[in-house]
Design a protein around this motif. Structure first.
Motif, PDB file in Angstrom:
ATOM      1  N   TYR A 100       0.808  -1.206   0.000  1.00 49.02           N
ATOM      2  CA  TYR A 100       0.000   0.000   0.000  1.00 49.02           C
ATOM      3  C   TYR A 100       0.855   1.275   0.000  1.00 49.02           C
ATOM      4  CZ  TYR A 100      -3.573  -3.387   1.208  1.00 49.02           C
ATOM      5  OH  TYR A 100      -4.415  -4.481   1.200  1.00 49.02           O
ATOM      6  N   ALA A 101       2.156   1.103  -0.037  1.00 49.39           N
ATOM      7  CA  ALA A 101       3.063   2.246  -0.182  1.00 49.39           C
ATOM      8  C   ALA A 101       3.333   2.485  -1.664  1.00 49.39           C
ATOM      9  CB  ALA A 101       4.370   1.988   0.560  1.00 49.39           C
ATOM     10  N   SER A 102       3.820   3.672  -2.012  1.00 50.93           N
ATOM     11  CA  SER A 102       4.207   3.965  -3.389  1.00 50.93           C
ATOM     12  C   SER A 102       5.624   4.519  -3.412  1.00 50.93           C
ATOM     13  CB  SER A 102       3.239   4.954  -4.041  1.00 50.93           C
ATOM     14  OG  SER A 102       3.250   6.199  -3.368  1.00 50.93           O
ATOM     15  N   VAL A 103       6.417   4.030  -4.356  1.00 51.23           N
ATOM     16  CA  VAL A 103       7.797   4.474  -4.527  1.00 51.23           C
ATOM     17  C   VAL A 103       7.962   4.852  -5.992  1.00 51.23           C
ATOM     18  CG1 VAL A 103      10.233   3.903  -4.276  1.00 51.23           C
ATOM     19  CG2 VAL A 103       8.556   2.886  -2.710  1.00 51.23           C
ATOM     20  N   GLU A 104       8.272   6.113  -6.270  1.00 53.21           N
ATOM     21  CA  GLU A 104       8.378   6.571  -7.647  1.00 53.21           C
ATOM     22  C   GLU A 104       9.688   6.108  -8.287  1.00 53.21           C
ATOM     23  OE1 GLU A 104       7.504  10.615  -8.550  1.00 53.21           O
ATOM     24  OE2 GLU A 104       5.848  10.724  -7.118  1.00 53.21           O
ATOM     25  N   TYR A 118       0.855   3.211   3.036  1.00 49.22           N
ATOM     26  CA  TYR A 118       0.433   4.545   2.610  1.00 49.22           C
ATOM     27  C   TYR A 118       1.536   5.600   2.737  1.00 49.22           C
ATOM     28  CZ  TYR A 118      -4.035   2.352   2.084  1.00 49.22           C
ATOM     29  OH  TYR A 118      -5.033   1.508   1.689  1.00 49.22           O
ATOM     30  N   ARG A 120       4.419   7.594   0.875  1.00 47.94           N
ATOM     31  CA  ARG A 120       4.605   7.992  -0.512  1.00 47.94           C
ATOM     32  C   ARG A 120       6.028   8.516  -0.677  1.00 47.94           C
ATOM     33  NH1 ARG A 120      -0.343  10.184   0.838  1.00 47.94           N
ATOM     34  NH2 ARG A 120       0.475  12.311   0.836  1.00 47.94           N
ATOM     35  N   GLY A 122       8.857   9.983  -3.206  1.00 43.83           N
ATOM     36  CA  GLY A 122       8.958  10.704  -4.467  1.00 43.83           C
ATOM     37  C   GLY A 122      10.093  10.224  -5.352  1.00 43.83           C
ATOM     38  N   ASP A 136       1.896   6.618   6.234  1.00 45.05           N
ATOM     39  CA  ASP A 136       1.384   7.938   5.856  1.00 45.05           C
ATOM     40  C   ASP A 136       2.449   9.025   5.759  1.00 45.05           C
ATOM     41  OD1 ASP A 136      -1.546   7.314   5.758  1.00 45.05           O
ATOM     42  OD2 ASP A 136      -1.192   6.819   7.860  1.00 45.05           O
ATOM     43  N   THR A 138       5.184  11.271   3.726  1.00 44.62           N
ATOM     44  CA  THR A 138       5.332  11.754   2.356  1.00 44.62           C
ATOM     45  C   THR A 138       6.725  12.343   2.200  1.00 44.62           C
ATOM     46  OG1 THR A 138       2.982  12.284   2.146  1.00 44.62           O
ATOM     47  CG2 THR A 138       4.489  13.347   0.596  1.00 44.62           C
ATOM     48  N   GLN A 156       6.294  14.526   6.993  1.00 42.96           N
ATOM     49  CA  GLN A 156       6.421  15.069   5.646  1.00 42.96           C
ATOM     50  C   GLN A 156       7.802  15.674   5.484  1.00 42.96           C
ATOM     51  OE1 GLN A 156       3.087  17.456   4.272  1.00 42.96           O
ATOM     52  NE2 GLN A 156       1.766  16.556   5.839  1.00 42.96           N
TER      53      GLN A 156
END
Length: 205
Positions: A100-104, A118, A120, A122, A136, A138, A156
């Motif tokens: 559920y995490a995102s790694v660009e 969750y 994120r 960049g 959570d 970012t 963040q």
């Protein structure tokens, strides 16, 4: 054969190349502006400088920028992106990254790192050995979380900031862009753009 080009024949680049091979990249070569004086980076060849890489992008399936300086890495990413480069994303098999995490693309997550649900991450980030990024969080582009550093939930981090080795950041903290968090610092309050903080608790220097 999957071919990866790495810009930056550094010590950090060696760890990126090693991770790339573990992730299944069959051919890994470097480009660095020290070429032709520097022709190898460990076992991997250095085949040209940054300009040469731009001319040979079509020969590679993807590119990564392995330059530790966040500002320079961000600049090189922008140049390569404008030239149409495709960026790899490396997730070491010994890292734990939530589905559920995102790694660009352009980012690397090294062995022992944990990225929780969750979060994120960049473009062009470095999540170094044994660090953790909790739920959570970012992280904007070109952030470096050093070995053994820990971000609690909801943190963040602004573009190009560096979280030093062994540092800890309390939950829900906001760290601005271009910030340096010193080694072993404990961040318990928000940090504005472009400053350095150190100590326990972390204070502006």
């Amino acid at each position: 054969m999957k071919r990866l080009a790495i810009l930056g024949a550094s010590g950090h680049g060696k760890v990126v190349a090693d991770t790339a091979e573990i992730c299944g990249w069959q051919s890994v070569v470097f480009f660095d502006d020290a070429w032709p004086t520097r022709e190898r980076n460990g076992v991997w060849p250095v085949e040209g400088n940054a300009a040469e890489l731009l001319e040979r992008l079509s020969a590679f399936d993807a590119v990564l920028v392995a330059i530790g300086d966040n500002r320079i890495r961000l600049e090189k990413l922008a140049i390569l992106k404008a030239a149409g480069a495709h960026f790899a994303c490396l997730l070491h098999p010994a890292a734990t990254v939530s589905r559920y995490a995102s790694v660009e693309n352009g980012s690397v997550v090294f062995a022992g790192a944990v990225v929780n649900a969750y979060a994120r991450i960049g473009m062009g980030c470095i999540l170094n050995t044994g660090c953790s990024v909790d739920h959570d969080c970012t992280l904007l582009a070109a952030v470096h979380v050093s070995p053994g550093a820990h971000l609690a939930g909801g943190v963040q981090v602004g573009e190009g900031s560096w979280i030093g080795i062994g540092a800890c950041v309390r939950q829900s903290i906001r760290i601005g862009a271009g910030v340096m968090v010193g080694a072993g610092a404990v961040v318990v309050a928000d940090v504005v753009d472009g400053v350095t903080v150190t100590g326990v608790p972390a204070r502006l220097i």
